[in-house]
Design a protein around this motif. Structure first.
Motif, mmCIF file in Angstrom:
data_model
loop_
_atom_site.group_PDB
_atom_site.id
_atom_site.type_symbol
_atom_site.label_atom_id
_atom_site.label_comp_id
_atom_site.label_asym_id
_atom_site.label_seq_id
_atom_site.Cartn_x
_atom_site.Cartn_y
_atom_site.Cartn_z
ATOM 1 N N SER A 48 -11.057 79.199 -67.387
ATOM 2 C CA SER A 48 -11.792 80.290 -68.023
ATOM 3 C C SER A 48 -13.268 79.959 -68.215
ATOM 4 O O SER A 48 -14.085 80.847 -68.451
ATOM 5 C CB SER A 48 -11.156 80.632 -69.370
ATOM 6 N N GLN A 49 -13.614 78.674 -68.118
ATOM 7 C CA GLN A 49 -15.001 78.257 -68.309
ATOM 8 C C GLN A 49 -15.853 78.395 -67.050
ATOM 9 O O GLN A 49 -17.069 78.475 -67.119
ATOM 10 C CB GLN A 49 -15.045 76.793 -68.770
ATOM 11 N N GLY A 50 -15.183 78.413 -65.874
ATOM 12 C CA GLY A 50 -15.934 78.533 -64.630
ATOM 13 C C GLY A 50 -15.356 77.682 -63.516
ATOM 14 O O GLY A 50 -14.282 77.085 -63.653
ATOM 15 N N VAL A 51 -16.087 77.621 -62.404
ATOM 16 C CA VAL A 51 -15.667 76.882 -61.215
ATOM 17 C C VAL A 51 -16.248 75.469 -61.275
ATOM 18 O O VAL A 51 -17.457 75.291 -61.454
ATOM 19 C CB VAL A 51 -16.134 77.582 -59.925
ATOM 20 N N ALA A 52 -15.394 74.467 -61.103
ATOM 21 C CA ALA A 52 -15.835 73.074 -61.172
ATOM 22 C C ALA A 52 -15.925 72.418 -59.805
ATOM 23 O O ALA A 52 -16.718 71.493 -59.610
ATOM 24 C CB ALA A 52 -14.882 72.270 -62.061
ATOM 25 N N SER A 113 -19.205 83.826 -61.276
ATOM 26 C CA SER A 113 -19.860 84.309 -62.497
ATOM 27 C C SER A 113 -20.387 83.166 -63.348
ATOM 28 O O SER A 113 -21.272 83.352 -64.177
ATOM 29 C CB SER A 113 -18.898 85.175 -63.311
ATOM 30 N N SER A 114 -19.846 81.956 -63.141
ATOM 31 C CA SER A 114 -20.343 80.782 -63.872
ATOM 32 C C SER A 114 -21.495 80.092 -63.149
ATOM 33 O O SER A 114 -22.017 79.089 -63.619
ATOM 34 C CB SER A 114 -19.202 79.785 -64.094
ATOM 35 N N GLY A 115 -21.883 80.635 -61.959
ATOM 36 C CA GLY A 115 -23.043 80.118 -61.250
ATOM 37 C C GLY A 115 -22.759 79.153 -60.121
ATOM 38 O O GLY A 115 -23.686 78.597 -59.532
ATOM 39 N N HIS A 116 -21.490 78.940 -59.767
ATOM 40 C CA HIS A 116 -21.146 78.006 -58.693
ATOM 41 C C HIS A 116 -21.210 78.720 -57.348
ATOM 42 O O HIS A 116 -20.607 79.780 -57.172
ATOM 43 C CB HIS A 116 -19.742 77.447 -58.916
ATOM 44 N N PRO A 143 -25.793 91.608 -59.041
ATOM 45 C CA PRO A 143 -26.391 90.334 -58.611
ATOM 46 C C PRO A 143 -26.299 90.113 -57.101
ATOM 47 O O PRO A 143 -27.223 89.562 -56.496
ATOM 48 C CB PRO A 143 -25.581 89.287 -59.381
ATOM 49 N N GLU A 144 -25.203 90.537 -56.490
ATOM 50 C CA GLU A 144 -25.056 90.376 -55.037
ATOM 51 C C GLU A 144 -25.990 91.307 -54.286
ATOM 52 O O GLU A 144 -26.549 90.930 -53.249
ATOM 53 C CB GLU A 144 -23.598 90.619 -54.646
ATOM 54 N N ILE A 145 -26.172 92.515 -54.801
ATOM 55 C CA ILE A 145 -27.141 93.433 -54.197
ATOM 56 C C ILE A 145 -28.527 92.802 -54.215
ATOM 57 O O ILE A 145 -29.246 92.799 -53.204
ATOM 58 C CB ILE A 145 -27.145 94.781 -54.961
ATOM 59 N N ASN A 146 -28.914 92.255 -55.358
ATOM 60 C CA ASN A 146 -30.238 91.638 -55.467
ATOM 61 C C ASN A 146 -30.378 90.449 -54.523
ATOM 62 O O ASN A 146 -31.428 90.253 -53.901
ATOM 63 C CB ASN A 146 -30.489 91.198 -56.910
ATOM 64 N N HIS A 147 -29.323 89.650 -54.407
ATOM 65 C CA HIS A 147 -29.373 88.476 -53.531
ATOM 66 C C HIS A 147 -29.445 88.894 -52.065
ATOM 67 O O HIS A 147 -30.266 88.365 -51.294
ATOM 68 C CB HIS A 147 -28.148 87.600 -53.767
ATOM 69 N N LEU A 148 -28.615 89.827 -51.668
ATOM 70 C CA LEU A 148 -28.563 90.243 -50.260
ATOM 71 C C LEU A 148 -29.820 90.983 -49.827
ATOM 72 O O LEU A 148 -30.244 90.875 -48.669
ATOM 73 C CB LEU A 148 -27.330 91.120 -50.022
#
Length: 282
Positions: A48-52, A113-116, A143-148
């Motif tokens: 739940s904290q994010g991708v490690a 969503s955790s930034g990984h 965020p994906e629209i902005n990145h792409l």
């Protein structure tokens, strides 16, 4: 009504927390009456904290997974999520062409969503060039629209014409621009963009909830399931949007009724009534 059970192939990463990726797709597809097939593109370590940690599947292994399934099973729709690198993108694009797959829903997974990072930056152009032109629809969030598009939009609706023109220029066949990350409204609005049609917004009341883990995966796989059932694209997106609102409402309701032990940050979306075992199948 046909007795045929629609089959949906999920090509995505594995989430041991059970809230996103392959696991979210399985829950979403089965809750809506489809049968889910899966090909794993990556193993992740996350909670739940994010991708490690992330380890990508080899191109050879993904190719074998796809061939073994597609030589045996007729697939009605495909949901594509995390692809990790250009090698895997090329495998998927080649297999779509080889087996003439249809109803392709591409969730443009770039960063957790955790930034990984979930797709190598060097592979973004490959994603656009190989998969945008053959996907039935792509489902980027803000965020994906902005990145792409190399933009810094804060909401999608005021910029929808720019978003539409830019994605069509990149070869996309249709886009659902997801506005859940926007903050200027009490409504969460997603906008379907198709050639020769005006932008088609779908809105639902914004729900404040911690059950946000895997929502993009669930939405994309719901669209794929409705397409597999024979719905047209606009109806599939509309029904998927409605279903997501039901799942959000259900998840928050269960959170209030029962003490949660599903994590301390971003909890998974609950596709089924985990207390009674009833589904939201329509």
């Amino acid at each position: 009504m046909s007795n045929h059970t629609p089959t949906v192939l999920s090509i995505a990463g594995s989430d041991p927390y059970g809230g996103a990726g392959i696991q979210a797709d399985l829950k979403s597809i089965h809750a809506l009456g489809g049968y889910a097939l899966t090909c794993i593109t990556a193993l992740t370590a996350q909670n739940s904290q994010g991708v490690a940690h992330v380890v990508a599947t080899s191109a050879q292994t993904l190719s074998h997974q796809l061939d073994t399934l597609l030589q045996d099973i007729k697939v009605d729709a495909v949901k594509i999520g995390m692809l990790a690198n250009a090698e895997l993108i090329n495998v998927v694009a080649d297999k779509i062409a080889q087996y003439s797959l249809k109803n392709i829903v591409l969730d443009t997974v770039l960063i957790s969503s955790s930034g990984h990072p979930l797709l190598e930056e060097s592979a973004v152009d490959c994603l656009i060039e190989r998969l945008f032109p053959i996907a039935t629809i792509i489902t980027p969030n803000l965020p994906e629209i902005n990145h792409l598009l190399d933009k810094d939009f804060h909401n999608i609706e005021p910029k929808i014409d720019t978003i539409r023109d830019a994605f069509f220029k990149l070869g996309a066949q249709a886009v659902v621009a997801k506005g859940g990350h926007g903050s200027e409204s009490d409504l969460a609005t997603d906008v379907l963009l198709q050639p020769n049609y005006p932008p088609m917004p779908f809105s639902s009341p914004r729900i404040q909830t911690s059950h946000t883990h895997g929502t993009g995966c669930s939405f994309a796989s719901a669209i794929a399931t409705f397409l597999a059932q024979g719905q047209d694209l606009a109806t599939a997106v509309q029904q998927a949007k409605h279903q997501m609102h039901q799942w959000f409402t259900q998840s928050e309701s269960l959170q209030l009724q029962y003490q949660s032990n599903l994590g301390h940050r971003k909890e998974p979306l609950l596709h089924l009534d985990m207390i009674t075992g009833q589904s939201n199948e329509q």
